[in-house]
Design an enzyme around this catalytic site. Structure first.
Site, PDB file in Angstrom:
ATOM      1  N   ASP A  96     -19.083  -5.128  54.917  1.00  0.00           N
ATOM      2  CA  ASP A  96     -17.688  -5.253  55.329  1.00  0.00           C
ATOM      3  C   ASP A  96     -16.878  -5.863  54.186  1.00  0.00           C
ATOM      4  O   ASP A  96     -16.924  -5.377  53.066  1.00  0.00           O
ATOM      5  CB  ASP A  96     -17.619  -6.059  56.635  1.00  0.00           C
ATOM      6  CG  ASP A  96     -16.247  -6.103  57.261  1.00  0.00           C
ATOM      7  OD1 ASP A  96     -15.876  -5.143  57.956  1.00  0.00           O
ATOM      8  OD2 ASP A  96     -15.537  -7.110  57.064  1.00  0.00           O
ATOM      9  N   ARG A  97     -16.137  -6.947  54.412  1.00  0.00           N
ATOM     10  CA  ARG A  97     -15.338  -7.558  53.346  1.00  0.00           C
ATOM     11  C   ARG A  97     -16.220  -8.003  52.186  1.00  0.00           C
ATOM     12  O   ARG A  97     -15.819  -7.920  51.020  1.00  0.00           O
ATOM     13  CB  ARG A  97     -14.551  -8.754  53.883  1.00  0.00           C
ATOM     14  CG  ARG A  97     -13.721  -8.509  55.129  1.00  0.00           C
ATOM     15  CD  ARG A  97     -12.726  -7.405  54.987  1.00  0.00           C
ATOM     16  NE  ARG A  97     -11.705  -7.692  53.997  1.00  0.00           N
ATOM     17  CZ  ARG A  97     -10.748  -6.812  53.644  1.00  0.00           C
ATOM     18  NH1 ARG A  97     -10.720  -5.599  54.183  1.00  0.00           N
ATOM     19  NH2 ARG A  97      -9.849  -7.128  52.736  1.00  0.00           N
ATOM     20  N   ARG A 100     -16.767  -5.303  49.780  1.00  0.00           N
ATOM     21  CA  ARG A 100     -15.620  -5.070  48.894  1.00  0.00           C
ATOM     22  C   ARG A 100     -15.633  -6.085  47.743  1.00  0.00           C
ATOM     23  O   ARG A 100     -15.284  -5.744  46.608  1.00  0.00           O
ATOM     24  CB  ARG A 100     -14.321  -5.109  49.691  1.00  0.00           C
ATOM     25  CG  ARG A 100     -14.322  -4.068  50.806  1.00  0.00           C
ATOM     26  CD  ARG A 100     -13.021  -3.866  51.526  1.00  0.00           C
ATOM     27  NE  ARG A 100     -13.262  -3.002  52.683  1.00  0.00           N
ATOM     28  CZ  ARG A 100     -13.451  -1.687  52.632  1.00  0.00           C
ATOM     29  NH1 ARG A 100     -13.407  -1.071  51.466  1.00  0.00           N
ATOM     30  NH2 ARG A 100     -13.677  -0.989  53.733  1.00  0.00           N
ATOM     31  N   HIS A 141      -6.466  -3.313  62.805  1.00  0.00           N
ATOM     32  CA  HIS A 141      -6.471  -4.726  62.431  1.00  0.00           C
ATOM     33  C   HIS A 141      -6.115  -4.912  60.957  1.00  0.00           C
ATOM     34  O   HIS A 141      -5.575  -5.958  60.583  1.00  0.00           O
ATOM     35  CB  HIS A 141      -7.835  -5.347  62.738  1.00  0.00           C
ATOM     36  CG  HIS A 141      -8.967  -4.785  61.954  1.00  0.00           C
ATOM     37  ND1 HIS A 141      -9.446  -3.512  62.164  1.00  0.00           N
ATOM     38  CD2 HIS A 141      -9.702  -5.311  60.933  1.00  0.00           C
ATOM     39  CE1 HIS A 141     -10.443  -3.280  61.318  1.00  0.00           C
ATOM     40  NE2 HIS A 141     -10.609  -4.340  60.557  1.00  0.00           N
ATOM     41  N   TRP A 142      -6.420  -3.904  60.099  1.00  0.00           N
ATOM     42  CA  TRP A 142      -6.012  -4.013  58.700  1.00  0.00           C
ATOM     43  C   TRP A 142      -4.497  -4.205  58.611  1.00  0.00           C
ATOM     44  O   TRP A 142      -4.017  -5.058  57.868  1.00  0.00           O
ATOM     45  CB  TRP A 142      -6.399  -2.741  57.953  1.00  0.00           C
ATOM     46  CG  TRP A 142      -7.813  -2.662  57.498  1.00  0.00           C
ATOM     47  CD1 TRP A 142      -8.934  -2.968  58.208  1.00  0.00           C
ATOM     48  CD2 TRP A 142      -8.265  -2.247  56.203  1.00  0.00           C
ATOM     49  NE1 TRP A 142     -10.058  -2.748  57.448  1.00  0.00           N
ATOM     50  CE2 TRP A 142      -9.675  -2.296  56.210  1.00  0.00           C
ATOM     51  CE3 TRP A 142      -7.620  -1.806  55.051  1.00  0.00           C
ATOM     52  CZ2 TRP A 142     -10.449  -1.941  55.102  1.00  0.00           C
ATOM     53  CZ3 TRP A 142      -8.380  -1.449  53.950  1.00  0.00           C
ATOM     54  CH2 TRP A 142      -9.778  -1.524  53.973  1.00  0.00           C
ATOM     55  N   TYR A 202      -7.391 -10.005  54.046  1.00  0.00           N
ATOM     56  CA  TYR A 202      -6.768  -8.690  54.220  1.00  0.00           C
ATOM     57  C   TYR A 202      -5.419  -8.608  53.504  1.00  0.00           C
ATOM     58  O   TYR A 202      -5.031  -7.544  53.012  1.00  0.00           O
ATOM     59  CB  TYR A 202      -6.577  -8.390  55.701  1.00  0.00           C
ATOM     60  CG  TYR A 202      -7.849  -8.068  56.434  1.00  0.00           C
ATOM     61  CD1 TYR A 202      -8.280  -6.754  56.588  1.00  0.00           C
ATOM     62  CD2 TYR A 202      -8.645  -9.078  56.977  1.00  0.00           C
ATOM     63  CE1 TYR A 202      -9.449  -6.447  57.256  1.00  0.00           C
ATOM     64  CE2 TYR A 202      -9.826  -8.794  57.652  1.00  0.00           C
ATOM     65  CZ  TYR A 202     -10.226  -7.476  57.782  1.00  0.00           C
ATOM     66  OH  TYR A 202     -11.396  -7.179  58.447  1.00  0.00           O
ATOM     67  N   HIS A 262     -21.282  -1.346  63.697  1.00  0.00           N
ATOM     68  CA  HIS A 262     -20.814  -1.880  62.418  1.00  0.00           C
ATOM     69  C   HIS A 262     -21.698  -2.993  61.874  1.00  0.00           C
ATOM     70  O   HIS A 262     -21.894  -3.106  60.668  1.00  0.00           O
ATOM     71  CB  HIS A 262     -19.387  -2.401  62.605  1.00  0.00           C
ATOM     72  CG  HIS A 262     -18.794  -3.044  61.400  1.00  0.00           C
ATOM     73  ND1 HIS A 262     -18.606  -2.380  60.207  1.00  0.00           N
ATOM     74  CD2 HIS A 262     -18.342  -4.322  61.194  1.00  0.00           C
ATOM     75  CE1 HIS A 262     -18.053  -3.201  59.322  1.00  0.00           C
ATOM     76  NE2 HIS A 262     -17.893  -4.384  59.895  1.00  0.00           N
TER      77      HIS A 262
END
Length: 284
Positions: A96-97, A100, A141-142, A202, A262
């Site tokens: 997930d984050r 990134r 949600h982004w 985000y 997820h």
């Protein structure tokens, strides 16, 4: 498993550490902490040193007002591993984050990352390029988290209710997130500054996109072997995920985890471990 604290860019960064040998770094996503790796850490620690930090703004790590661009967050982890006595990681596994952050680390400091595993994401640049009605409805949600002040005001009134929406909607094997695990995450995001810091992650989107666009235009790709894993019920399963990653990396392998949403390291840890072990032996 032992816990530690390191000074990183003036922050107190908390981490979990186990095992000995070549370094494996585990980077969590939102809305989680480094605790999300608990089901695979012991097995990885049989052959490797495993370090699972709480990222900037998450868990027990400090929650500053700035620095949530992925370049800065990747530099945090680079500084952490150097402080722990390592020059490079045999593998970085991000979800997930955290994936990134791992992607940016691999681009900015390829000499520090021998292998890169990216769990249940496609590149940020691709997410934005593909933001149609289907993607916007599943990743609303982004856009919500980008708004100033409002997410904190609304989610802060019922932190548990807000987070449990995602833990339920994003899982297929819901037994993977036990009630005590949800309690742990709710406590983490109920700490002062924690919701805001997660949303700031985000809110760094425009900064992250600019870097990604510049790298892509310059032809910069991930040089190290890349493993992409995603759940059969997650969003990447709707896309040609491997083909997408092959536009961003030179050596890509990957697989879909069946009966999984997820949170794949918690829902299907055995399958994740099997793929990671094979990947650690991969000669790119």
């Amino acid at each position: 498993m032992e816990t530690g604290v390191a000074k990183v860019d003036g922050l107190r960064m908390h981490y979990r550490r186990a095992g000995s040998g070549p370094l494996v770094v585990l980077l969590h996503g939102w809305p989680q902490t480094g605790y999300c790796w608990r089901k695979i850490t012991d097995e990885l620690a049989r052959t490797h040193t495993v370090v699972a930090p709480d990222l900037r703004g998450y868990g027990l790590t400090d929650k500053p007002q700035s620095g949530y661009g992925k370049r800065r967050m990747a530099a945090d982890i680079s500084e952490l591993i150097h402080g722990l006595g390592f020059d490079r990681a045999a593998a970085v596994i991000g979800h997930d984050r955290g994936a990134r952050v791992a992607h940016r680390w691999g681009l900015d400091r390829p000499q520090e990352v021998e292998r890169l595993a990216l769990l249940d994401i496609i590149p940020t640049r691709e997410m934005l390029a593909r933001m149609d009605l289907l993607l916007a409805s599943s990743h609303w949600h982004w856009l919500f988290h980008l708004q100033p002040d409002l997410p904190e005001r609304l989610a802060g009134r019922d932190v548990r209710g807000y987070l449990e929406y995602f833990y339920e909607r994003w899982t297929y094997n819901r037994h993977g997130l036990e009630p005590e695990t949800v309690d742990t995450y709710v406590r983490a995001f109920s700490r002062p500054g924690a919701l805001r810091a997660g949303f700031d992650d985000y809110r760094a989107l425009e900064e992250d996109r600019a870097l990604d666009d510049a790298d892509f235009a310059a032809g910069r790709r991930l040089e190290m072997p890349v493993l992409a894993l995603w759940g059969s019920e997650g969003f990447p399963a709707r896309l040609p995920a491997l083909d997408i990653w092959r536009e961003y990396a030179k050596d890509v392998m990957g697989a879909q985890i069946p009966d999984c949403g997820h949170f794949i390291a918690e829902e299907r840890p055995g399958e994740v471990l099997a793929h990671v072990r094979k990947f650690l032996e991969h000669q790119g």
